[in-house]
Design a protein around this motif. Structure first.
Motif, PDB file in Angstrom:
ATOM      1  N   PHE A  70       0.823  -1.207   0.000  1.00 43.65           N
ATOM      2  CA  PHE A  70       0.000   0.000   0.000  1.00 43.65           C
ATOM      3  C   PHE A  70       0.861   1.262   0.000  1.00 43.65           C
ATOM      4  CE2 PHE A  70      -2.284   3.449   2.082  1.00 43.65           C
ATOM      5  CZ  PHE A  70      -3.326   3.581   1.173  1.00 43.65           C
ATOM      6  N   ARG A  71       1.905   1.236   0.814  1.00 48.57           N
ATOM      7  CA  ARG A  71       2.775   2.423   0.904  1.00 48.57           C
ATOM      8  C   ARG A  71       3.463   2.683  -0.431  1.00 48.57           C
ATOM      9  NH1 ARG A  71       4.444  -0.042   6.541  1.00 48.57           N
ATOM     10  NH2 ARG A  71       2.605   0.665   7.698  1.00 48.57           N
ATOM     11  N   ARG A  72       3.806   1.625  -1.125  1.00 47.87           N
ATOM     12  CA  ARG A  72       4.408   1.804  -2.449  1.00 47.87           C
ATOM     13  C   ARG A  72       3.374   2.347  -3.443  1.00 47.87           C
ATOM     14  NH1 ARG A  72       9.235  -0.832  -3.556  1.00 47.87           N
ATOM     15  NH2 ARG A  72      10.032  -2.072  -1.823  1.00 47.87           N
ATOM     16  N   TRP A  73       2.166   1.793  -3.352  1.00 48.94           N
ATOM     17  CA  TRP A  73       1.117   2.173  -4.298  1.00 48.94           C
ATOM     18  C   TRP A  73       0.832   3.673  -4.218  1.00 48.94           C
ATOM     19  CZ3 TRP A  73      -4.125   3.812  -3.482  1.00 48.94           C
ATOM     20  CH2 TRP A  73      -4.880   3.892  -4.657  1.00 48.94           C
ATOM     21  N   GLU A  74       0.855   4.203  -2.987  1.00 47.15           N
ATOM     22  CA  GLU A  74       0.573   5.627  -2.800  1.00 47.15           C
ATOM     23  C   GLU A  74       1.530   6.521  -3.585  1.00 47.15           C
ATOM     24  OE1 GLU A  74      -1.485   6.834   1.238  1.00 47.15           O
ATOM     25  OE2 GLU A  74       0.412   5.797   1.598  1.00 47.15           O
ATOM     26  N   LYS A  75       2.709   6.002  -3.853  1.00 47.51           N
ATOM     27  CA  LYS A  75       3.705   6.805  -4.576  1.00 47.51           C
ATOM     28  C   LYS A  75       3.683   6.560  -6.083  1.00 47.51           C
ATOM     29  CE  LYS A  75       6.899   6.787  -0.660  1.00 47.51           C
ATOM     30  NZ  LYS A  75       6.740   5.449  -0.013  1.00 47.51           N
ATOM     31  N   MET A  76       2.849   5.639  -6.513  1.00 49.88           N
ATOM     32  CA  MET A  76       2.848   5.271  -7.934  1.00 49.88           C
ATOM     33  C   MET A  76       1.801   6.065  -8.711  1.00 49.88           C
ATOM     34  SD  MET A  76       3.138   1.149  -7.433  1.00 49.88           S
ATOM     35  CE  MET A  76       3.715   0.542  -8.997  1.00 49.88           C
ATOM     36  N   THR A  77       1.940   6.062 -10.031  1.00 46.78           N
ATOM     37  CA  THR A  77       0.933   6.703 -10.880  1.00 46.78           C
ATOM     38  C   THR A  77       0.375   5.677 -11.858  1.00 46.78           C
ATOM     39  OG1 THR A  77       2.712   7.434 -12.309  1.00 46.78           O
ATOM     40  CG2 THR A  77       1.791   9.071 -10.806  1.00 46.78           C
ATOM     41  N   THR A 196       6.040 -13.838  -5.897  1.00 42.15           N
ATOM     42  CA  THR A 196       7.338 -14.162  -6.492  1.00 42.15           C
ATOM     43  C   THR A 196       7.286 -14.112  -8.018  1.00 42.15           C
ATOM     44  OG1 THR A 196       6.896 -16.542  -6.499  1.00 42.15           O
ATOM     45  CG2 THR A 196       7.986 -15.632  -4.542  1.00 42.15           C
ATOM     46  N   VAL A 197       6.094 -14.111  -8.573  1.00 40.05           N
ATOM     47  CA  VAL A 197       5.969 -14.005 -10.029  1.00 40.05           C
ATOM     48  C   VAL A 197       5.555 -12.580 -10.401  1.00 40.05           C
ATOM     49  CG1 VAL A 197       4.921 -14.970 -12.098  1.00 40.05           C
ATOM     50  CG2 VAL A 197       5.273 -16.432 -10.105  1.00 40.05           C
ATOM     51  N   VAL A 198       4.566 -12.089  -9.687  1.00 47.11           N
ATOM     52  CA  VAL A 198       4.170 -10.691  -9.838  1.00 47.11           C
ATOM     53  C   VAL A 198       4.509 -10.004  -8.519  1.00 47.11           C
ATOM     54  CG1 VAL A 198       2.271  -9.086 -10.265  1.00 47.11           C
ATOM     55  CG2 VAL A 198       2.272 -11.324 -11.389  1.00 47.11           C
ATOM     56  N   PRO A 199       5.667  -9.373  -8.433  1.00 40.69           N
ATOM     57  CA  PRO A 199       6.050  -8.761  -7.158  1.00 40.69           C
ATOM     58  C   PRO A 199       5.091  -7.621  -6.804  1.00 40.69           C
ATOM     59  CG  PRO A 199       7.659  -8.278  -8.885  1.00 40.69           C
ATOM     60  CD  PRO A 199       6.681  -9.233  -9.469  1.00 40.69           C
ATOM     61  N   PRO A 200       4.967  -7.330  -5.510  1.00 40.93           N
ATOM     62  CA  PRO A 200       4.039  -6.274  -5.089  1.00 40.93           C
ATOM     63  C   PRO A 200       4.342  -4.931  -5.757  1.00 40.93           C
ATOM     64  CG  PRO A 200       4.849  -7.491  -3.186  1.00 40.93           C
ATOM     65  CD  PRO A 200       5.628  -7.973  -4.371  1.00 40.93           C
ATOM     66  N   THR A 201       5.549  -4.780  -6.272  1.00 43.43           N
ATOM     67  CA  THR A 201       5.943  -3.509  -6.884  1.00 43.43           C
ATOM     68  C   THR A 201       5.706  -3.498  -8.384  1.00 43.43           C
ATOM     69  OG1 THR A 201       8.123  -4.501  -7.101  1.00 43.43           O
ATOM     70  CG2 THR A 201       7.765  -3.048  -5.224  1.00 43.43           C
ATOM     71  N   ASP A 202       5.116  -4.556  -8.917  1.00 44.29           N
ATOM     72  CA  ASP A 202       5.117  -4.763 -10.367  1.00 44.29           C
ATOM     73  C   ASP A 202       4.523  -3.615 -11.177  1.00 44.29           C
ATOM     74  OD1 ASP A 202       5.705  -7.080 -12.341  1.00 44.29           O
ATOM     75  OD2 ASP A 202       3.801  -6.233 -12.995  1.00 44.29           O
ATOM     76  N   ASN A 203       3.304  -3.289 -10.889  1.00 46.46           N
ATOM     77  CA  ASN A 203       2.671  -2.168 -11.601  1.00 46.46           C
ATOM     78  C   ASN A 203       1.556  -1.614 -10.735  1.00 46.46           C
ATOM     79  OD1 ASN A 203      -0.117  -3.181 -12.524  1.00 46.46           O
ATOM     80  ND2 ASN A 203       1.228  -4.834 -13.216  1.00 46.46           N
ATOM     81  N   THR A 207       0.048  -3.610  -7.584  1.00 42.76           N
ATOM     82  CA  THR A 207       0.438  -3.147  -6.258  1.00 42.76           C
ATOM     83  C   THR A 207      -0.791  -2.851  -5.407  1.00 42.76           C
ATOM     84  OG1 THR A 207       2.437  -2.244  -7.216  1.00 42.76           O
ATOM     85  CG2 THR A 207       1.867  -1.457  -5.025  1.00 42.76           C
ATOM     86  N   LEU A 208      -1.788  -2.211  -6.052  1.00 44.30           N
ATOM     87  CA  LEU A 208      -3.047  -1.967  -5.340  1.00 44.30           C
ATOM     88  C   LEU A 208      -3.661  -3.299  -4.909  1.00 44.30           C
ATOM     89  CD1 LEU A 208      -5.337  -0.066  -4.406  1.00 44.30           C
ATOM     90  CD2 LEU A 208      -6.316  -0.246  -6.705  1.00 44.30           C
ATOM     91  N   ASN A 209      -3.659  -4.244  -5.836  1.00 42.53           N
ATOM     92  CA  ASN A 209      -4.204  -5.566  -5.527  1.00 42.53           C
ATOM     93  C   ASN A 209      -3.465  -6.193  -4.342  1.00 42.53           C
ATOM     94  OD1 ASN A 209      -3.796  -8.645  -5.812  1.00 42.53           O
ATOM     95  ND2 ASN A 209      -5.689  -8.309  -6.956  1.00 42.53           N
ATOM     96  N   SER A 210      -2.141  -6.076  -4.337  1.00 38.82           N
ATOM     97  CA  SER A 210      -1.350  -6.666  -3.254  1.00 38.82           C
ATOM     98  C   SER A 210      -1.767  -6.099  -1.903  1.00 38.82           C
ATOM     99  CB  SER A 210       0.138  -6.410  -3.484  1.00 38.82           C
ATOM    100  OG  SER A 210       0.537  -6.982  -4.706  1.00 38.82           O
TER     101      SER A 210
END
Lengths: 506, 251
Positions: A70-77, A196-203, A207-210
């Motif tokens: 979630f914290r990563r997602w907040e910084k993504m576009t 491990t296949v779709v990392p939480p940082t993938d897109n 990331t939102l899904n994670s």
């Protein structure tokens, strides 16, 4: 004496106008189930993530994993590169968790599930009983009718309602359950493979899904086991203004085999709804996964009002030598589709295949394709994509074939065919290809054609109605892909092709 | 039975009248032939009667058992009993010949309120009929007309005709592009469908087809009209003297 102004044109036009008017009504899964729901407050923030995690009674590590995402997602576009247009999504105006109240106390068996829920699935043609499905299939006309068993995991909004044939599967060593159960009952497997296949940082959407995924399916096939029946998950969005964020994780150990199907529908509503799923497949040495999707989310009406935004990340990782994966998708629904089921061909001699039919009618938009990443030696991939556009729809095939330096003697074959019905729709092909060694070979073929008047007239002179004729021609165009589907899905998909093209000619 | 009454029709895209008052009457079980120079409107007549787009009917009627076909959709005309054997049968990639046939047969049955044939019933009938036309199982499985030779395409048209059991068959230059043996086979197929009730309208340039499908009446068409009708001997006259003499005679 009868005088006709014009023999075919006017008559057809009037009929087409009527057909187009009713096409929205022809989405036969558009009903809503009236049921008491429990919602999390609208919007997404750390508290919501904590709430979802606690509703699922998750261990601490899972919550941390979610919060990190979630914290990563907040910084993504949001990605903007796809050839699709839609109004900006207000991510704070969506419910991220909705479950039927009857599911708060998890039913112990299917017999305890709220009859209203069971009725919903029955109406959708998915009986949640452990009976063999009868499938009469017409091939050459004399294929015998046989009973087949298909195990079903039924996901309703944010929760899994139940999973059939669990005991029989367990006897074979196969684990088939909802992912929320797997997190509780098989944490070691989930922890080892999730992300491990779709990392939480993938897109952005992955990331939102994670962060907020609520349920989905989990499959584990142990070494050397051929799954004794087909597995399937049926996703249903019912609640209004609710996003569905499901997570599927399938692991095939050495020499294991499984065929998995997924189906999706939603009620007709004027608001757009978000569906952002992540599917991860892990395929070990000599293992084989066939993953088929019939995606029939509500596509919106003929003016583009309503419909599902289907933003999905699906990826298979062929980790072992000679691992095989096959993605087959029939995409007929959703207002906007953004989806690229991909294969990482890591093991030597591993193989990836992608067969796709994407149909867009009215105002639908699809940007879909695949990625084949060749890392291992002598890896092979095959892509067959059939895009069909009608109405004012836009259909894009976007694909990447990447052969890395060490992937010597690898092969790819890509075939992208587009079929246009009418002159207001569009088809686009965007293939990216890179080959970084000189012993490998990439082949790419692409065609664009139109359903021509001669073919239509020929069919109609033989007695077929206009829409029946179009459906026949389109099914012929897409035959190669339809043939790669499991039998009962192929029949269903053929019918779906006809339904989704209703009102497309004129 | 089948009657074309004062039919006038033009191309939709350009203001050009092709059929200029055509009249024709075929009784049940009769075989009529239409001959005529290129551009006389023979094929246009078959398209207008069967409802192909791109033409405008200016005047007239096409009656089948009293019902005006021009008021119907192309598929309704087919279900009413009109069959057109195409001069250039159309290819439909990916659609098996058998699937196509069964879809067509059942679509017509459905429209007429009859029970649809199931796979087994259909298969039995189609195998019988295909055998008579020397169409093998392989050809039934291949996609409709794709990669078929000229002879195979025309035999396939006759197979469709045999399966659909129409009341009136229009054969649009079915002999074009066929060698003598293929033509004989097609003619035999057509003759086998003559049952005293079914009517045929055979469009051809050449007398030789009419040696095999013997007509009751021969019509000569020129400039969008029938200009002369007669017995089979009229076809021989055309073969020997060409159209010019006939046309001058009429004018």
């Amino acid at each position: 004496m009868s005088t006709q102004e014009s023999i075919a044109k006017d008559g057809v036009d009037a009929e087409t106008v009527d057909a187009v008017k009713t096409v929205g009504e022809k989405y036969k899964y558009g009903f809503a189930t009236d049921i008491e729901m429990e919602y999390a407050p609208k919007g997404v923030n750390e508290d919501i993530v904590r709430l979802i995690s606690s509703k699922n009674e998750e261990p601490e590590w899972m919550l941390e994993w979610r919060l990190d995402a979630f914290r990563r997602w907040e910084k993504m576009t949001e990605p903007k590169w796809a050839m699709v247009n839609y109004p900006e999504i207000d991510f704070q105006d969506i419910y991220y968790y909705a479950r039927p109240k009857s599911m708060i106390e998890k039913p112990k068996s299917l017999d305890d599930v709220d009859p209203k829920l069971l009725e919903t699935y029955k109406k959708l043609g998915i009986p949640l009983s452990e009976q063999a499905i009868l499938a009469g299939v017409e091939g050459a006309g004399d294929t015998p009718v046989e009973g087949r068993k298909v195990a079903v995991d039924a996901v309703f909004d944010s929760v899994s309602v139940g999973t059939t044939f669990k005991k029989e599967l367990a006897a074979a060593g196969v684990i088939f359950c909802s992912i929320s159960e797997a997190i509780k009952d098989h944490p070691e497997l989930v922890k080892k493979y999730l992300g491990t296949v779709v990392p939480p940082t993938d897109n952005y959407y992955a990331t939102l899904n994670s962060a907020v995924f609520s349920d989905g399916s989990f499959v584990y096939i142990p070494e050397g086991v051929k799954c004794p029946m087909e597995l399937s998950t049926y996703f249903r969005i019912n609640a209004e203004n609710t996003g569905q964020f499901e997570r599927t994780l399938i692991i095939a150990e050495k020499g294991a085999q499984v065929s998995y199907l997924e189906g999706c529908t939603a009620p007709m509503r004027d608001e757009n709804q978000l569906h952002a799923a992540v599917v991860e497949l892990i395929i070990q040495e000599d293992a084989d996964i066939k993953y088929s999707t019939v995606q029939n989310w509500y596509p919106g009406d003929e003016n583009g009002v309503g419909g599902i935004y289907n933003f999905v990340t699906k990826r298979a990782d062929c980790r072992g030598d000679r691992a095989k994966v096959m993605w087959t998708q029939v995409e007929t629904g959703s207002a906007v589709t953004w989806k690229y089921p991909s294969c990482i061909l890591r093991g030597d001699d591993s193989q990836g295949e992608f067969y796709s039919i994407a149909i867009t009618n009215n105002m639908q938009q699809a940007d879909t394709g695949t990625k084949m990443i060749h890392l291992g030696k002598r890896t092979k991939s095959r892509i067959v994509s059939k895009g069909i556009s009608a109405g004012k729809a836009q259909n894009t095939y976007r694909g990447l074939v990447s052969i890395h330096p060490k992937a010597v003697n690898s092969r790819n074959y890509t075939q992208c065919d587009s079929l246009l019905i009418g002159d207001k729709c569009g088809a686009h092909t965007v293939p990216y290809m890179e080959c970084r060694n000189n012993s490998s070979r990439i082949e790419h073929e692409a065609t664009t054609s139109k359903v021509d008047d001669e073919q239509l007239f020929y069919c109609r002179q033989r007695g077929m109605g206009e829409e029946e004729a179009v459906a026949l021609i389109v099914n012929g165009f897409a035959k190669e892909v339809l043939q790669s589907l499991p039998m009962e899905f192929a029949m269903e998909a053929q019918k779906l092709v006809a339904i989704s093209l209703e009102g497309s000619v004129g | 039975m089948f009657e074309i009454k004062n039919l006038k029709a033009s191309l939709a895209d350009e203001d050009k009248q092709i059929l200029k008052g055509m009249n024709l009457k075929i009784g049940a079980g009769e075989v009529h032939a239409i001959m005529g120079p290129n551009g006389s409107g023979k094929s246009t007549m078959s398209y207008v009667a069967s409802g192909k787009g791109g033409y405008v009917v200016d005047e007239g009627e096409v009656l089948l058992d009293g019902a005006n076909l021009l008021d119907m959709e192309p598929d309704e005309r087919a279900a009413a009993g009109l069959f057109l054997a195409f001069q250039y049968p159309v290819e439909i990639p990916g659609v098996g010949n058998m699937t196509f046939l069964r879809t067509a047969v059942n679509a017509q049955r459905k429209m007429r309120g009859e029970d649809e044939l199931n796979a087994a019933q259909f298969l039995k009938i189609v195998r019988e009929k295909a055998k008579a036309l020397k169409i093998d199982a392989d050809m039934l499985k291949r996609p409709v007309n794709v990669g078929f030779s000229g002879g195979e395409k025309k035999r396939n048209e006759i197979l469709q005709m045999a399966m659909l059991e129409p009341k009136v068959c229009i054969l649009d230059e079915t002999d074009s592009g066929l060698d003598v043996d293929a033509m004989k086979l097609v003619a035999e197929g057509v003759n086998a469908l003559r049952d005293g009730k079914r009517s045929f309208l055979v469009i051809t340039h050449y007398q030789r087809l009419l040696d095999h499908i013997v007509p009751d009446v021969v019509h000569i068409m020129a400039d969008g009209k029938i200009i002369k009708s007669g017995g089979p001997e009229l076809a021989l006259e055309v073969e020997n003297n060409g159209y010019e003499g006939l046309m001058n005679e009429v004018v």
